[in-house]
Design a protein around this motif. Sequence first.
Motif, PDB file in Angstrom:
ATOM      1  N   ILE A   1     -48.227 -25.436  19.190  1.00 36.75           N
ATOM      2  CA  ILE A   1     -46.910 -24.954  18.577  1.00 36.75           C
ATOM      3  C   ILE A   1     -47.225 -25.184  17.054  1.00 36.75           C
ATOM      4  N   GLY A   2     -47.526 -26.173  16.351  1.00 35.15           N
ATOM      5  CA  GLY A   2     -48.078 -26.360  15.379  1.00 35.15           C
ATOM      6  C   GLY A   2     -46.228 -27.570  14.823  1.00 35.15           C
ATOM      7  N   VAL A   3     -46.706 -28.590  13.441  1.00 37.00           N
ATOM      8  CA  VAL A   3     -45.347 -29.408  12.980  1.00 37.00           C
ATOM      9  C   VAL A   3     -45.312 -28.600  12.001  1.00 37.00           C
ATOM     10  N   ASN A   4     -46.023 -28.304  11.201  1.00 36.08           N
ATOM     11  CA  ASN A   4     -45.255 -28.088   9.518  1.00 36.08           C
ATOM     12  C   ASN A   4     -43.997 -26.642   9.675  1.00 36.08           C
ATOM     13  N   ARG A   5     -44.887 -25.681   9.679  1.00 30.41           N
ATOM     14  CA  ARG A   5     -44.661 -24.503  10.997  1.00 30.41           C
ATOM     15  C   ARG A   5     -44.317 -23.500   9.061  1.00 30.41           C
ATOM     16  N   ASN A   6     -44.013 -23.508   8.043  1.00 32.20           N
ATOM     17  CA  ASN A   6     -44.097 -22.793   7.146  1.00 32.20           C
ATOM     18  C   ASN A   6     -43.665 -21.632   7.185  1.00 32.20           C
ATOM     19  N   TRP A   7     -44.220 -20.656   7.905  1.00 34.05           N
ATOM     20  CA  TRP A   7     -44.293 -19.019   8.337  1.00 34.05           C
ATOM     21  C   TRP A   7     -42.587 -19.028   8.789  1.00 34.05           C
ATOM     22  N   SER A   8     -42.068 -20.520   9.166  1.00 30.87           N
ATOM     23  CA  SER A   8     -40.711 -20.219   9.874  1.00 30.87           C
ATOM     24  C   SER A   8     -39.677 -19.374   8.794  1.00 30.87           C
ATOM     25  N   PRO A   9     -38.443 -17.948  10.021  1.00 28.68           N
ATOM     26  CA  PRO A   9     -37.933 -17.382   8.805  1.00 28.68           C
ATOM     27  C   PRO A   9     -37.434 -18.118   7.976  1.00 28.68           C
ATOM     28  N   ARG A  10     -36.923 -17.137   6.928  1.00 28.01           N
ATOM     29  CA  ARG A  10     -36.201 -17.824   5.884  1.00 28.01           C
ATOM     30  C   ARG A  10     -34.763 -18.319   6.438  1.00 28.01           C
ATOM     31  N   GLN A  11     -34.224 -19.180   5.311  1.00 30.08           N
ATOM     32  CA  GLN A  11     -32.580 -19.831   6.813  1.00 30.08           C
ATOM     33  C   GLN A  11     -32.121 -20.221   5.010  1.00 30.08           C
ATOM     34  N   ASN A  12     -32.570 -19.740   3.855  1.00 23.00           N
ATOM     35  CA  ASN A  12     -31.927 -20.319   2.790  1.00 23.00           C
ATOM     36  C   ASN A  12     -30.352 -20.862   2.509  1.00 23.00           C
ATOM     37  N   MET A  13     -29.398 -19.767   2.986  1.00 29.42           N
ATOM     38  CA  MET A  13     -28.247 -20.300   3.231  1.00 29.42           C
ATOM     39  C   MET A  13     -27.948 -20.817   4.362  1.00 29.42           C
ATOM     40  N   LEU A  14     -27.794 -22.048   4.955  1.00 27.20           N
ATOM     41  CA  LEU A  14     -27.565 -22.030   6.258  1.00 27.20           C
ATOM     42  C   LEU A  14     -26.564 -23.394   6.154  1.00 27.20           C
ATOM     43  N   SER A  15     -25.581 -22.935   6.827  1.00 28.79           N
ATOM     44  CA  SER A  15     -24.661 -23.924   7.382  1.00 28.79           C
ATOM     45  C   SER A  15     -25.130 -25.193   7.559  1.00 28.79           C
ATOM     46  N   PRO A  16     -24.297 -26.696   8.066  1.00 24.02           N
ATOM     47  CA  PRO A  16     -24.326 -26.704   9.130  1.00 24.02           C
ATOM     48  C   PRO A  16     -24.203 -27.137  10.291  1.00 24.02           C
ATOM     49  N   ARG A  17     -24.763 -27.260  11.116  1.00 25.80           N
ATOM     50  CA  ARG A  17     -24.518 -26.966  13.204  1.00 25.80           C
ATOM     51  C   ARG A  17     -23.612 -27.987  13.344  1.00 25.80           C
ATOM     52  N   TYR A  18     -22.332 -28.187  12.869  1.00 26.88           N
ATOM     53  CA  TYR A  18     -21.375 -29.219  12.658  1.00 26.88           C
ATOM     54  C   TYR A  18     -20.451 -29.020  13.807  1.00 26.88           C
ATOM     55  N   THR A  19     -21.547 -28.449  15.116  1.00 24.34           N
ATOM     56  CA  THR A  19     -20.973 -29.206  16.529  1.00 24.34           C
ATOM     57  C   THR A  19     -21.635 -29.037  17.373  1.00 24.34           C
ATOM     58  N   THR A  20     -23.659 -29.117  16.885  1.00 24.71           N
ATOM     59  CA  THR A  20     -24.673 -29.004  17.771  1.00 24.71           C
ATOM     60  C   THR A  20     -25.893 -30.116  17.645  1.00 24.71           C
ATOM     61  N   LYS A  21     -26.076 -30.833  15.826  1.00 21.57           N
ATOM     62  CA  LYS A  21     -26.656 -31.689  16.119  1.00 21.57           C
ATOM     63  C   LYS A  21     -25.933 -32.557  14.873  1.00 21.57           C
ATOM     64  N   LEU A  22     -26.182 -33.731  16.057  1.00 26.24           N
ATOM     65  CA  LEU A  22     -25.296 -35.090  15.299  1.00 26.24           C
ATOM     66  C   LEU A  22     -24.976 -35.820  13.752  1.00 26.24           C
ATOM     67  N   ALA A  23     -26.833 -35.161  13.389  1.00 28.74           N
ATOM     68  CA  ALA A  23     -26.765 -35.591  11.820  1.00 28.74           C
ATOM     69  C   ALA A  23     -25.746 -34.734  10.653  1.00 28.74           C
ATOM     70  N   GLU A  24     -25.154 -33.559  11.657  1.00 25.56           N
ATOM     71  CA  GLU A  24     -24.057 -32.662  10.621  1.00 25.56           C
ATOM     72  C   GLU A  24     -23.014 -32.928  11.213  1.00 25.56           C
ATOM     73  N   ILE A  25     -22.460 -33.373  11.645  1.00 23.03           N
ATOM     74  CA  ILE A  25     -20.949 -32.956  12.571  1.00 23.03           C
ATOM     75  C   ILE A  25     -20.577 -34.090  10.951  1.00 23.03           C
ATOM     76  N   MET A  26     -19.107 -33.008  11.048  1.00 24.04           N
ATOM     77  CA  MET A  26     -18.053 -33.133   9.885  1.00 24.04           C
ATOM     78  C   MET A  26     -17.623 -35.275  10.104  1.00 24.04           C
ATOM     79  N   VAL A  27     -17.431 -35.626   9.190  1.00 23.83           N
ATOM     80  CA  VAL A  27     -16.866 -37.075   9.560  1.00 23.83           C
ATOM     81  C   VAL A  27     -15.468 -37.321   8.875  1.00 23.83           C
TER      82      VAL A  27
END
Length: 418
Positions: free
Chosen positions: A388-414
């Motif tokens: 399935i590759g590494v870079n995957r530059n064809w991935s869908p655009r998500q240029n205005m994506l907010s943080p995943r506040y509850t599902t990704k540890l690095a993006e949880i609010m502090v």
Amino acid sequence: MPVFGLIDANSFYCSCQRAFDPALKRRPVVVLSNNDGCAIARTKEAKALGIKMGDAWHLIRKDRKLAGVEWLSSNYPLYADMSRRVFEVLTDLVPRVEPYSIDEMFLDLSGINDLESLCVKLRQDVSQITKIPTCVGWGPTKTIAKLANAIAKDRPELEGVCDLTGAGARERYYRNLDVGEVWGIGRRSVEKLHASNIRTISHYVDADEKLIRAISGILGERIQSELRGDSCLRLSDMAPQRQGVSCTRSFGRPITEPEEMREAVCGFATRAAEKLRGEGLEGGHIAVFIQTSPHARQWGWYSGQRALSIPATNDTLVMVRHATRLLREIWRPGYRYIKAGVHLTDLSPDGAQASLLEPRNMAAESAMRAMDEINQRYGKQVLRPASIGVNRNWSPRQNMLSPRYTTKLAEIMVAGTF
């Protein structure tokens, strides 16, 4: 007498974003579809500006009157987790809850004396704990509860709740609402009903059963019974088994090279197999499709699909192998592909022995369990097939994506002090 409720989140995707960003509270907010394509959720402020469902972002983003709109990419992991949180709040207050969609849930309210007080509390608790605004409607059938919910949402004077348990209350609304407002009556049926002079819900309820069945079939007759207060649809203790699992995407840019398409299709097959294992299912039929953009036919139009029946499995490596084979059969060079997908059907419970001549591969099953456990512990697709590759530059655009506040540890609010 049974009593069903339906609680529905208001502008759910937008409300999830507002729950974590106070700056959005009074601003018009629009959530866009995959690839930042078109509007799929709007706040009332955005609706007031004339933004409609399905409006293409690239066509309206430069409109001066929309300069203050907050445009956001879809953040599905966040929305799914917020839906789970709403469900957990509800299960603490009512005996049974049946999710109908990501933002709607049916409730068992039978035997509760003060229904209005309970439903007001449901709204308050969901708002306090999850910050998601909701409306609640209830009645003696699911169809009536669904209608009550729509009325609660459309009429501010009801303050988010609507009781249609009484025949008198129902009749007042039935006389003035078009039959097209009823859950389950589609556009074509509405046209036929109008042609037969059945225009309001009252007309529908009072019509001859044989006429309703002739126009809308058995489903229409069942809806008529539900609207009369006779419950035909029960609350499910568990969701029905899936009939199919799909993973499809539009690409962030056209794909022209077979290697990139192979990475994409293998990634879709990997995700589809993960979904099967997550629900304890196996698939016995796999289909792969690729297509160019119907809106850019100057580059040529092509849509290809192949399918294959296989021994039931949820093994990622097996699915990837079959998907790769099918892709080779449909790939045509010289085109600019914009979308592809993998669809699995002929589903059966995991562990069913298809044939005594085909013993189960216990080593492969152990490997899949280990891969799932690692990914659940350390993050999505930390361990994945190399195809399935590494870079995957064809991935869908998500240029205005907010943080995943509850599902990704690095993006949880502090929390902090100022």
